[in-house]
Design an enzyme around this catalytic site. Structure first.
Site, PDB file in Angstrom:
ATOM      1  N   LYS A   1     -71.711  11.563  38.451  1.00 41.82           N
ATOM      2  CA  LYS A   1     -71.428  12.091  39.797  1.00 41.82           C
ATOM      3  C   LYS A   1     -69.916  12.129  40.032  1.00 41.82           C
ATOM      4  O   LYS A   1     -69.174  12.367  39.089  1.00 41.82           O
ATOM      5  CB  LYS A   1     -72.149  11.257  40.861  1.00 41.82           C
ATOM      6  CG  LYS A   1     -73.622  11.023  40.532  1.00 41.82           C
ATOM      7  CD  LYS A   1     -74.379  10.497  41.718  1.00 41.82           C
ATOM      8  CE  LYS A   1     -75.745  10.012  41.277  1.00 41.82           C
ATOM      9  NZ  LYS A   1     -76.706   9.969  42.373  1.00 41.82           N
TER      10      LYS A   1
ATOM     11  N   GLU B   1     -78.213  16.533  45.185  1.00 36.44           N
ATOM     12  CA  GLU B   1     -76.970  16.377  45.961  1.00 36.44           C
ATOM     13  C   GLU B   1     -76.242  17.709  46.093  1.00 36.44           C
ATOM     14  O   GLU B   1     -75.599  17.976  47.104  1.00 36.44           O
ATOM     15  CB  GLU B   1     -76.093  15.297  45.300  1.00 36.44           C
ATOM     16  CG  GLU B   1     -76.702  13.914  45.502  1.00 36.44           C
ATOM     17  CD  GLU B   1     -76.310  12.871  44.472  1.00 36.44           C
ATOM     18  OE1 GLU B   1     -75.373  13.108  43.680  1.00 36.44           O
ATOM     19  OE2 GLU B   1     -76.965  11.804  44.458  1.00 36.44           O
TER      20      GLU B   1
ATOM     21  N   GLU C   1     -86.608  14.437  39.780  1.00 36.37           N
ATOM     22  CA  GLU C   1     -85.907  13.373  40.492  1.00 36.37           C
ATOM     23  C   GLU C   1     -86.328  13.365  41.968  1.00 36.37           C
ATOM     24  O   GLU C   1     -85.822  14.166  42.763  1.00 36.37           O
ATOM     25  CB  GLU C   1     -84.393  13.603  40.430  1.00 36.37           C
ATOM     26  CG  GLU C   1     -83.827  13.641  39.033  1.00 36.37           C
ATOM     27  CD  GLU C   1     -82.338  13.313  39.047  1.00 36.37           C
ATOM     28  OE1 GLU C   1     -81.951  12.370  38.372  1.00 36.37           O
ATOM     29  OE2 GLU C   1     -81.574  13.984  39.761  1.00 36.37           O
TER      30      GLU C   1
ATOM     31  N   GLY D   1     -80.478   6.647  43.817  1.00 41.41           N
ATOM     32  CA  GLY D   1     -79.478   5.726  44.347  1.00 41.41           C
ATOM     33  C   GLY D   1     -80.008   4.731  45.365  1.00 41.41           C
ATOM     34  O   GLY D   1     -79.236   4.065  46.051  1.00 41.41           O
TER      35      GLY D   1
HETATM   36  C1  PEP Z   1     -78.958  10.858  39.621  1.00 40.71           C
HETATM   37  O1  PEP Z   1     -77.800  10.877  39.997  1.00 40.71           O
HETATM   38  O2  PEP Z   1     -79.468  11.884  39.168  1.00 40.71           O
HETATM   39  C2  PEP Z   1     -79.705   9.607  39.728  1.00 40.71           C
HETATM   40  C3  PEP Z   1     -80.951   9.593  39.317  1.00 40.71           C
HETATM   41  O3  PEP Z   1     -79.048   8.544  40.254  1.00 40.71           O
HETATM   42  P1  PEP Z   1     -79.529   7.005  40.221  1.00 40.71           P
HETATM   43  O4  PEP Z   1     -79.954   6.695  38.808  1.00 40.71           O
HETATM   44  O5  PEP Z   1     -78.314   6.225  40.625  1.00 40.71           O
HETATM   45  O6  PEP Z   1     -80.666   6.870  41.165  1.00 40.71           O
END
Ligand code: PEP
Length: 251
Positions: free
Chosen positions: A11, A98, A166, A172
């Site tokens: 990120k 995001e 996801e 997060g």
């Molecule tokens: C991501 O940024 O795609 C993600 C899954 O973040 P995290 O592993 O921190 O939840």
């Protein structure tokens, strides 16, 4: 049949000092058997060329986190897939939640970005996933399937695309779906892909993403249609990411 993939998304984190983490990760990889997981780190664009240099000759590949759909032009602040490929990177994340939220990217835009990635010779890591509200509703799987089909162009194959599921509410947050939900969703995605692209879609890799940590990775990787993970926070340090790679290798 499908090579496993451990992908890290840094990120908007990372400076020159963090390249040391990448060097540590690259140096920690032993001899690679045929079934060793593929490893990919996606740092910010500012670090791409440095990251490629630091990992040169190692099994760690480098990818971008987003690309513009156009090859070049008047798009101040944007980066094209060709520019990412020119750094030596081999992949790019597109459609991360995001980006969809912060930059109002819809499925049409994401699909165009996937095609731009292909045109530049990059593997597209195409992200999809439901909001918490959508997860609480009755038609969660249909919503995810619709997003998949609207974001994945015709011509999607196991060679040009990886799908990362996801759930937005798991990113997060430290919250992870139940194993039943993970299995159900990935099995549904496999069925949808095979229904649309035929048996060739059996080669398309499906990643789970959302609060994957060393402590939960092994269990998540027991799901048949989970071919790896897209990892945010736990990819920032080699000491956290390596156990996830190890769990994937052992799965
Ligand atoms: C991501 O940024 O795609 C993600 C899954 O973040 P995290 O592993 O921190 O939840």
């Amino acid at each position: 049949m499908r090579r496993k993939l451990a992908a890290g998304n840094w990120k908007m984190n990372g400076d020159a000092a963090m390249l040391g983490e990448l060097a540590d990760l690259a140096g920690a990889q032993g001899a690679q058997g045929d079934d060793a997981p593929e490893i990919l780190i996606c740092p910010p664009h500012t670090l791409l060329a440095h990251a490629v240099a630091v990992t040169d000759g190692s099994p760690v590949g480098i990818g971008g986190q987003d690309c513009h759909p156009a090859e070049k032009g008047a798009h101040t602040g944007d980066v094209s897939a060709q520019m990412i490929a020119a750094t030596g990177a081999g992949a790019v994340i597109v459609g991360h939640s995001e980006r969809r939220a912060d930059h109002h990217e819809d499925n049409d835009t994401v699909r165009a970005k996937v095609e731009a990635a292909w045109a530049a010779g990059l593997t597209a890591i195409l992200c999809i996933g439901e909001s918490e509200e959508e997860r609480m509703g009755d038609d969660t799987l249909q919503i995810i399937a619709d997003q998949l089909h609207a974001s994945a162009p015709d011509g999607t194959t196991g060679d040009n695309t990886v799908i990362a599921y996801e759930p937005i509410w798991a990113i997060g947050t430290g919250r992870v779906p139940t194993m039943e939900q993970i299995v159900e969703t990935h099995d549904m995605l496999r069925d949808e892909l095979v229904g649309r692209f035929g048996m060739d879609a059996m080669t398309i890799r499906l990643l789970y993403g959302g609060s994957v940590k060393p402590a939960n990775a092994a269990e998540i990787f027991t799901a048949d249609n989970v071919d790896g993970a897209l990892v945010g926070g736990a990819s920032l340090k080699a000491a956290d990411f390596q156990p996830i790679i190890n769990a994937l290798a052992a799965s």
